[in-house]
Design a protein around this motif. Sequence first.
Motif, PDB file in Angstrom:
ATOM      1  N   ARG A  72       0.828  -1.207   0.000  1.00  0.00           N
ATOM      2  CA  ARG A  72       0.000   0.000   0.000  1.00  0.00           C
ATOM      3  C   ARG A  72       0.859   1.252   0.000  1.00  0.00           C
ATOM      4  O   ARG A  72       0.602   2.189  -0.724  1.00  0.00           O
ATOM      5  CB  ARG A  72      -0.951   0.006   1.198  1.00  0.00           C
ATOM      6  CG  ARG A  72      -2.130  -0.940   1.012  1.00  0.00           C
ATOM      7  CD  ARG A  72      -3.075  -0.869   2.182  1.00  0.00           C
ATOM      8  NE  ARG A  72      -2.494  -1.677   3.262  1.00  0.00           N
ATOM      9  CZ  ARG A  72      -2.554  -1.398   4.547  1.00  0.00           C
ATOM     10  NH1 ARG A  72      -3.186  -0.336   4.967  1.00  0.00           N
ATOM     11  NH2 ARG A  72      -2.009  -2.188   5.440  1.00  0.00           N
ATOM     12  N   ASP A  73       1.883   1.291   0.864  1.00  0.00           N
ATOM     13  CA  ASP A  73       2.753   2.464   0.927  1.00  0.00           C
ATOM     14  C   ASP A  73       4.101   2.055   1.494  1.00  0.00           C
ATOM     15  O   ASP A  73       4.220   1.020   2.144  1.00  0.00           O
ATOM     16  CB  ASP A  73       2.135   3.564   1.784  1.00  0.00           C
ATOM     17  CG  ASP A  73       2.588   4.958   1.370  1.00  0.00           C
ATOM     18  OD1 ASP A  73       3.434   5.075   0.452  1.00  0.00           O
ATOM     19  OD2 ASP A  73       2.105   5.934   1.949  1.00  0.00           O
ATOM     20  N   TYR A  92       6.931  -0.220   5.520  1.00  0.00           N
ATOM     21  CA  TYR A  92       5.875  -0.387   4.521  1.00  0.00           C
ATOM     22  C   TYR A  92       4.578  -0.867   5.151  1.00  0.00           C
ATOM     23  O   TYR A  92       4.557  -1.407   6.260  1.00  0.00           O
ATOM     24  CB  TYR A  92       6.330  -1.343   3.421  1.00  0.00           C
ATOM     25  CG  TYR A  92       6.429  -2.787   3.856  1.00  0.00           C
ATOM     26  CD1 TYR A  92       5.413  -3.688   3.541  1.00  0.00           C
ATOM     27  CD2 TYR A  92       7.516  -3.260   4.583  1.00  0.00           C
ATOM     28  CE1 TYR A  92       5.482  -5.009   3.942  1.00  0.00           C
ATOM     29  CE2 TYR A  92       7.593  -4.575   4.983  1.00  0.00           C
ATOM     30  CZ  TYR A  92       6.576  -5.450   4.672  1.00  0.00           C
ATOM     31  OH  TYR A  92       6.645  -6.755   5.082  1.00  0.00           O
ATOM     32  N   THR A  93       3.499  -0.654   4.415  1.00  0.00           N
ATOM     33  CA  THR A  93       2.193  -1.210   4.749  1.00  0.00           C
ATOM     34  C   THR A  93       1.794  -2.100   3.583  1.00  0.00           C
ATOM     35  O   THR A  93       2.132  -1.811   2.436  1.00  0.00           O
ATOM     36  CB  THR A  93       1.146  -0.104   4.977  1.00  0.00           C
ATOM     37  OG1 THR A  93       0.989   0.647   3.772  1.00  0.00           O
ATOM     38  CG2 THR A  93       1.551   0.817   6.118  1.00  0.00           C
ATOM     39  N   ASP A  95      -1.121  -5.442   2.143  1.00  0.00           N
ATOM     40  CA  ASP A  95      -2.273  -6.325   2.283  1.00  0.00           C
ATOM     41  C   ASP A  95      -1.769  -7.749   2.113  1.00  0.00           C
ATOM     42  O   ASP A  95      -1.059  -8.046   1.150  1.00  0.00           O
ATOM     43  CB  ASP A  95      -3.322  -6.020   1.208  1.00  0.00           C
ATOM     44  CG  ASP A  95      -3.879  -4.612   1.348  1.00  0.00           C
ATOM     45  OD1 ASP A  95      -4.143  -4.191   2.484  1.00  0.00           O
ATOM     46  OD2 ASP A  95      -4.046  -3.939   0.310  1.00  0.00           O
ATOM     47  N   ARG A 119       7.288  -3.914   8.668  1.00  0.00           N
ATOM     48  CA  ARG A 119       5.882  -3.788   8.263  1.00  0.00           C
ATOM     49  C   ARG A 119       5.123  -3.055   9.367  1.00  0.00           C
ATOM     50  O   ARG A 119       5.193  -3.416  10.531  1.00  0.00           O
ATOM     51  CB  ARG A 119       5.288  -5.162   8.013  1.00  0.00           C
ATOM     52  CG  ARG A 119       3.872  -5.087   7.491  1.00  0.00           C
ATOM     53  CD  ARG A 119       3.366  -6.424   7.097  1.00  0.00           C
ATOM     54  NE  ARG A 119       1.983  -6.311   6.676  1.00  0.00           N
ATOM     55  CZ  ARG A 119       1.350  -7.265   6.049  1.00  0.00           C
ATOM     56  NH1 ARG A 119       1.956  -8.400   5.778  1.00  0.00           N
ATOM     57  NH2 ARG A 119       0.094  -7.102   5.699  1.00  0.00           N
ATOM     58  N   ASP A 121       1.289  -1.161  10.551  1.00  0.00           N
ATOM     59  CA  ASP A 121      -0.149  -1.124  10.284  1.00  0.00           C
ATOM     60  C   ASP A 121      -0.477   0.079   9.407  1.00  0.00           C
ATOM     61  O   ASP A 121      -1.318   0.016   8.529  1.00  0.00           O
ATOM     62  CB  ASP A 121      -0.945  -1.042  11.581  1.00  0.00           C
ATOM     63  CG  ASP A 121      -0.764  -2.284  12.444  1.00  0.00           C
ATOM     64  OD1 ASP A 121      -0.534  -3.374  11.882  1.00  0.00           O
ATOM     65  OD2 ASP A 121      -0.825  -2.154  13.676  1.00  0.00           O
ATOM     66  N   ARG A 122       0.218   1.197   9.699  1.00  0.00           N
ATOM     67  CA  ARG A 122       0.089   2.417   8.899  1.00  0.00           C
ATOM     68  C   ARG A 122       1.335   3.258   9.136  1.00  0.00           C
ATOM     69  O   ARG A 122       1.959   3.176  10.183  1.00  0.00           O
ATOM     70  CB  ARG A 122      -1.183   3.179   9.222  1.00  0.00           C
ATOM     71  CG  ARG A 122      -1.288   3.627  10.644  1.00  0.00           C
ATOM     72  CD  ARG A 122      -2.690   4.176  10.938  1.00  0.00           C
ATOM     73  NE  ARG A 122      -2.861   4.416  12.352  1.00  0.00           N
ATOM     74  CZ  ARG A 122      -3.271   3.525  13.244  1.00  0.00           C
ATOM     75  NH1 ARG A 122      -3.555   2.298  12.858  1.00  0.00           N
ATOM     76  NH2 ARG A 122      -3.400   3.840  14.512  1.00  0.00           N
ATOM     77  N   LEU A 123       1.685   4.067   8.146  1.00  0.00           N
ATOM     78  CA  LEU A 123       2.828   4.961   8.288  1.00  0.00           C
ATOM     79  C   LEU A 123       2.408   6.155   9.146  1.00  0.00           C
ATOM     80  O   LEU A 123       1.286   6.644   9.014  1.00  0.00           O
ATOM     81  CB  LEU A 123       3.306   5.447   6.918  1.00  0.00           C
ATOM     82  CG  LEU A 123       3.875   4.371   5.984  1.00  0.00           C
ATOM     83  CD1 LEU A 123       4.211   4.987   4.626  1.00  0.00           C
ATOM     84  CD2 LEU A 123       5.106   3.722   6.588  1.00  0.00           C
ATOM     85  N   GLY A 151       2.715  -0.834  15.063  1.00  0.00           N
ATOM     86  CA  GLY A 151       1.648   0.086  14.667  1.00  0.00           C
ATOM     87  C   GLY A 151       2.198   1.484  14.458  1.00  0.00           C
ATOM     88  O   GLY A 151       3.202   1.842  15.019  1.00  0.00           O
ATOM     89  N   ASP A 153       0.812   5.784  13.592  1.00  0.00           N
ATOM     90  CA  ASP A 153      -0.347   6.679  13.648  1.00  0.00           C
ATOM     91  C   ASP A 153      -0.584   7.288  12.299  1.00  0.00           C
ATOM     92  O   ASP A 153       0.266   7.784  11.683  1.00  0.00           O
ATOM     93  CB  ASP A 153      -0.117   7.799  14.647  1.00  0.00           C
ATOM     94  CG  ASP A 153      -0.265   7.317  16.077  1.00  0.00           C
ATOM     95  OD1 ASP A 153       0.122   8.081  16.951  1.00  0.00           O
ATOM     96  OD2 ASP A 153      -0.767   6.209  16.295  1.00  0.00           O
TER      97      ASP A 153
END
Length: 153
Positions: A72-73, A92-93, A95, A119, A121-123, A151, A153
């Motif tokens: 994803r990013d 990175y994020t 799927d 990896r 959960d979100r950047l 994780g 934020d």
Amino acid sequence: GYVNRDDLTAAAFLDDPFAEGGRMYRTGDLVRLNDELDLEFIGRVDHQVKVRGYRVELSEIELAVRSLEYVRDVVIEARTPEGGTLRLVAFYTADGDADIRADLERLLPDYMVPAVFVRLDRLPLDRNGKVDRRRLSGIEIAAGGTGGGAGGD
């Protein structure tokens, strides 16, 4: 390559504020003047690094990682652990699960494949919705490992 090329000269050189009529070469290095009046290297303004003698644009690696359908990013950082050598770190994020290293080894020369993959959960993002690189730089990376999932934020 700059002789009689005003356009290239203007892009690569700027007026020297310390010498009247002088010119300074725009290297892309970020430095500061310390208390001893020495220039202290801080980093690069363009995210270009040298890996095993090769000049590498981190955005080039990010582009290759983003081309993987499950990613994803991504943000690539160059880190030098204390007493160590520079290594590339991919935050990175994604799927699903995949072998990101193996996929990149098919796309990039070995010196451009990150040594560590983290990896998330979100950047982490700043108030403007841009990746907060300061918060990324605060994420500890294991000395020899591939990093872990954490994780953001």
